[in-house]
Design a protein around this motif. Structure first.
Motif, PDB file in Angstrom:
ATOM      1  N   LEU A  98       0.569  -1.340  -0.041  1.00  0.00           N
ATOM      2  CA  LEU A  98       0.003  -0.269   0.183  1.00  0.00           C
ATOM      3  C   LEU A  98       1.183   1.074  -0.051  1.00  0.00           C
ATOM      4  CD1 LEU A  98      -3.078  -0.945   2.359  1.00  0.00           C
ATOM      5  CD2 LEU A  98      -2.559  -0.650   0.068  1.00  0.00           C
ATOM      6  N   PHE A  99       2.355   1.072   0.535  1.00  0.00           N
ATOM      7  CA  PHE A  99       3.145   2.592   1.099  1.00  0.00           C
ATOM      8  C   PHE A  99       3.129   3.055  -0.443  1.00  0.00           C
ATOM      9  CE2 PHE A  99       6.792   4.212   1.433  1.00  0.00           C
ATOM     10  CZ  PHE A  99       6.916   5.018   2.988  1.00  0.00           C
ATOM     11  N   ILE A 100       4.136   1.956  -1.126  1.00  0.00           N
ATOM     12  CA  ILE A 100       4.310   2.101  -2.182  1.00  0.00           C
ATOM     13  C   ILE A 100       3.940   2.098  -3.452  1.00  0.00           C
ATOM     14  CG2 ILE A 100       5.344   0.472  -4.060  1.00  0.00           C
ATOM     15  CD1 ILE A 100       7.023  -1.150  -2.803  1.00  0.00           C
ATOM     16  N   ASN A 101       2.148   1.421  -3.612  1.00  0.00           N
ATOM     17  CA  ASN A 101       1.005   2.337  -4.910  1.00  0.00           C
ATOM     18  C   ASN A 101       0.662   3.753  -4.235  1.00  0.00           C
ATOM     19  OD1 ASN A 101       0.878   0.178  -5.326  1.00  0.00           O
ATOM     20  ND2 ASN A 101      -0.923  -0.687  -4.934  1.00  0.00           N
ATOM     21  N   GLY A 102       0.961   4.121  -2.809  1.00  0.00           N
ATOM     22  CA  GLY A 102       0.385   5.460  -1.927  1.00  0.00           C
ATOM     23  C   GLY A 102       1.833   5.947  -3.102  1.00  0.00           C
ATOM     24  N   LEU A 103       2.935   6.176  -2.573  1.00  0.00           N
ATOM     25  CA  LEU A 103       3.538   6.285  -3.397  1.00  0.00           C
ATOM     26  C   LEU A 103       4.299   7.372  -4.726  1.00  0.00           C
ATOM     27  CD1 LEU A 103       7.410   5.765  -1.585  1.00  0.00           C
ATOM     28  CD2 LEU A 103       5.583   7.772  -0.973  1.00  0.00           C
ATOM     29  N   VAL A 104       3.622   6.106  -5.420  1.00  0.00           N
ATOM     30  CA  VAL A 104       3.232   6.147  -6.722  1.00  0.00           C
ATOM     31  C   VAL A 104       1.652   7.451  -7.748  1.00  0.00           C
ATOM     32  CG1 VAL A 104       2.909   5.048  -9.501  1.00  0.00           C
ATOM     33  CG2 VAL A 104       4.115   4.367  -8.054  1.00  0.00           C
ATOM     34  N   VAL A 105       0.528   6.779  -6.343  1.00  0.00           N
ATOM     35  CA  VAL A 105      -0.255   7.750  -6.602  1.00  0.00           C
ATOM     36  C   VAL A 105       0.428   9.346  -6.566  1.00  0.00           C
ATOM     37  CG1 VAL A 105      -2.739   7.975  -5.664  1.00  0.00           C
ATOM     38  CG2 VAL A 105      -1.502   6.316  -6.418  1.00  0.00           C
ATOM     39  N   GLY A 106       1.024   9.311  -5.071  1.00  0.00           N
ATOM     40  CA  GLY A 106       1.509  10.498  -4.752  1.00  0.00           C
ATOM     41  C   GLY A 106       1.640  11.514  -5.293  1.00  0.00           C
ATOM     42  N   GLY A 107       2.501  10.911  -6.081  1.00  0.00           N
ATOM     43  CA  GLY A 107       3.651  11.171  -7.445  1.00  0.00           C
ATOM     44  C   GLY A 107       2.699  11.712  -7.803  1.00  0.00           C
TER      45      GLY A 107
END
Lengths: 348, 295
Positions: free
Chosen positions: B7-16
């Motif tokens: 979830l954290f990594i997904n979040g980083l991408v969406v966050g980007g």
């Protein structure tokens, strides 16, 4: 007052009056009488449009009180209407009489509105707009997920409202109910504007610092503006619930808030006549568009499948054109038209 | 735990992507003090134009990408000239409403041309996942993140060292002083809309490569608000970090709400709950200019 030619006020009381001339009084009376006769002539479809207008007028006037008169931008009005709708619906479902339920809905909405209005003490302008946007989205989520109160995505079914055993079933009877409430709302807001409290709202909008120096309690007045506006929005919501007889969370989305903001911007910020005009205009717009696309299906056969997109586009375009070319709204145009005809052959 | 790391990594991408869109928002806000509610729709238009060029006109992706950037420059200029310039000096609410109207118009144009169904981009990058910290991550995610980072680097340098960038910062600081130093304010306004439009387009193209696009992409524009408020409305660094934090927060909160409370779809409001909390305690955000004012 607009410096109308030939009008002299001899007392502050006269100047603050709702009507300046007998002509105004008579023409308004005539207009109301004509409206009251409408249900006898119009068919059900036109009456339903008229009913929607009545509800929109209440919503628009309440938002104009907050945004146009007190200067607090709210992007959460649709959700406040929703709170009122659900509260009133739950009340009648649990056996509360309709009028009491309407007031309860207004009260619930006022509480929620004041809760989200508390940040207005510290936030101004766009920060407040964003805070109310957050309120809108959070409330929307609550509508969809608090299933015991709102029925979630299944929605709530309601019975037509009853007052003292008289059932307001059908468009015709409903019209009188909606019209009466809309008229009361207009009277309340118009009269609030004449009091010192109304002037306090305006002074906050114009410049908050000088308002405070003049002794206006900013926090209290902002909170009252949020409360009163949300109360009326809640009443509009309660009426909406008992008019459509079905409630679901999607009805009170961000789109509704934006539509109401568009109404007051197109009608004229801070003007009561303007909110009425804006509400009428924005209710008519989709209906006219639907009729227009229907008559154009002969020329463009697949136009009806594009109706939703077209509606959105026309809405946006109208809003932008109004803001660019007529930023004072319909109310200002109306005033210009009146003053033109007043001196008609001898316009200076 | 692995679930949350994912979830954290997904979040980083969406966050980007949020960061990119937020960057566009902040550039406009900084220079012109306009709150742009149409940012999400600009993302969407960019994504659809690139889709139309690659898939419907079958132009190679790289060329199509650059053509889309060119288009977005024109879009930015047009929007600034036609919609925003007549409203310079009007009240907040009028400017907000004109961008809302703009968002409706853009959304409707996209729907009229491309319809409402989901469209999928052709695969540009290989789909075999790369392992990062023991977790499979699609290359497109890495590319997205890298591209966002590069753009941020470029813009930071632009604002810090280039003549134009310094002129934009000067305008943001004090319009009258900037004008008297010979800076053309209109040019700056137009430029800031161009930059915002280009940056959002890049975000849209990346998003299209990850998820495919549909006509509800514009909702993304609303997510910008938590990001920019968290970061501070007028800070580029704040926009970057705010976007990333909001992306991660909403994914992790969504997971937590599902596990602990059994609530679905919390993703959409988590960011706004955070937003309300920030507004209550620190309205100028992490890096924003602190307006000292006693009301």
């Amino acid at each position: 007052m607009q410096g109308n030619c030939g009008l002299f006020f001899e007392s502050y009381r006269a100047e603050a009056g709702l009507f300046n001339t007998g002509f105004q009084r008579w023409s308004l009376g005539l207009f109301v009488a004509l409206l009251l006769l409408c249900p006898l002539v119009l068919d059900t479809y036109l009456l339903s449009v008229l009913n929607l207008m009545c509800i929109a007028v209440i919503g628009a006037v309440s938002l104009n009180l907050l945004t146009g008169i007190c200067g607090q931008i709210s992007l959460g009005h649709g959700a406040f209407i929703g709170v009122g709708a659900y509260a009133a619906a739950q009340a009648t479902l649990n056996g509360v009489p309709f009028l009491a339920a309407l007031l309860l809905g207004g009260g619930a909405s006022a509480l929620v509105g004041m809760f989200f209005g508390v940040p207005s003490l510290r936030l101004k302008g766009i920060y407040l707009a964003i805070a109310t946007l957050a309120a809108q989205l959070i409330l929307e989520y609550v509508f969809l997920h608090w299933e015991t109160a709102t029925g979630g995505s299944r929605g709530l079914m309601l019975e037509p409202p009853k007052i003292l055993g008289f059932s307001f079933e059908g468009e015709r009877r409903m019209f009188y109910l909606l019209f009466a409430v809309a008229a009361c709302t207009l009277a309340v807001v118009a009269n609030v504007m004449r009091t010192r409290h109304g002037r306090a709202f305006v002074s906050i909008r114009d410049f908050y610092l000088s308002a405070e120096i003049a002794g206006v309690n900013l926090f209290a007045y902002k909170l009252v503006a949020f409360g009163l506006s949300s109360f009326l929005a809640g009443v509009a919501g309660g009426l909406w619930a008992h008019y459509t007889l079905f409630l679901s969370g999607e009805q009170f989305g961000i789109g509704l808030s934006i539509t109401y903001l568009a109404m007051i911007v197109i009608g004229g910020l801070g003007s009561i006549v303007g909110s009425v005009m804006g509400a009428v205009f924005m209710t008519l717009l989709p209906e006219v568009l639907t009729a227009a696309t229907r008559s154009l299906t002969g020329v463009f056969p697949d136009i009806s499948s594009q109706l939703a997109a077209l509606r959105e586009g026309v809405f946006g375009l109208t809003l932008m054109l109004f803001l660019i070319f007529e930023p004072e709204g319909l109310a200002n145009r109306w005033r210009l038209v009146k003053s033109y005809w007043k001196l008609y052959p001898f316009a200076h | 735990m692995e679930y949350y790391l994912q979830l954290f990594i997904n979040g980083l991408v969406v966050g980007g992507i949020y960061s990119l869109v937020a960057l566009g928002f902040v550039v406009i806000y900084k220079a012109t003090k306009v709150v742009n509610f149409a940012q999400g729709e600009m993302v969407m238009v960019g994504a659809y134009v690139c889709f139309g060029l690659t898939v419907q006109l079958s132009i190679p992706f790289v060329w199509a990408f650059f053509m889309t950037l060119g288009f977005s420059v024109v879009l930015g200029l047009l929007v600034e000239r036609l919609a925003l310039r007549p409203l310079i000096g009007e009240a907040h609410i009028c400017v907000i409403m004109v961008t809302i109207g703009l968002s409706s118009v853009l959304k409707s144009i996209v729907q009229l041309i491309w319809g409402t169904q989901i469209r999928v981009y052709p695969e540009v990058l290989p789909s075999t996942p790369v392992m990062i910290a023991g977790l499979p991550v699609a290359p497109v995610y890495i590319a997205a993140f890298a591209l966002s980072a590069v753009l941020f680097g470029l813009f930071t340098l632009f604002f810090k060292y280039s003549r134009m960038g310094i002129a934009m910062r000067a305008t943001a600081h004090d319009q009258q002083a900037a004008q008297s130093m010979g800076i053309g304010i209109r040019g700056i306004f137009a430029l800031s809309w161009c930059i915002a439009s280009v940056v959002s387009t890049v975000g849209g193209v990346i998003l299209g490569n990850i998820n495919g696009i549909n006509s509800h992409l514009g909702v993304l524009g609303l997510k910008v608000f938590p990001a920019v408020i968290l970061g501070g409305l007028d800070s580029l660094l704040g926009a970057a970090l705010g976007g990333l934090i909001i992306g991660v927060l909403e994914n992790v909160c969504d997971g937590l709400a599902k596990d602990l409370l059994g609530l679905g779809g919390f993703r959409d409001v988590a960011a706004f709950v955070v937003l309300v909390i920030i507004l209550m305690i620190r309205p100028y955000g992490l890096f924003g200019t602190k307006d000292i004012e006693r009301v």
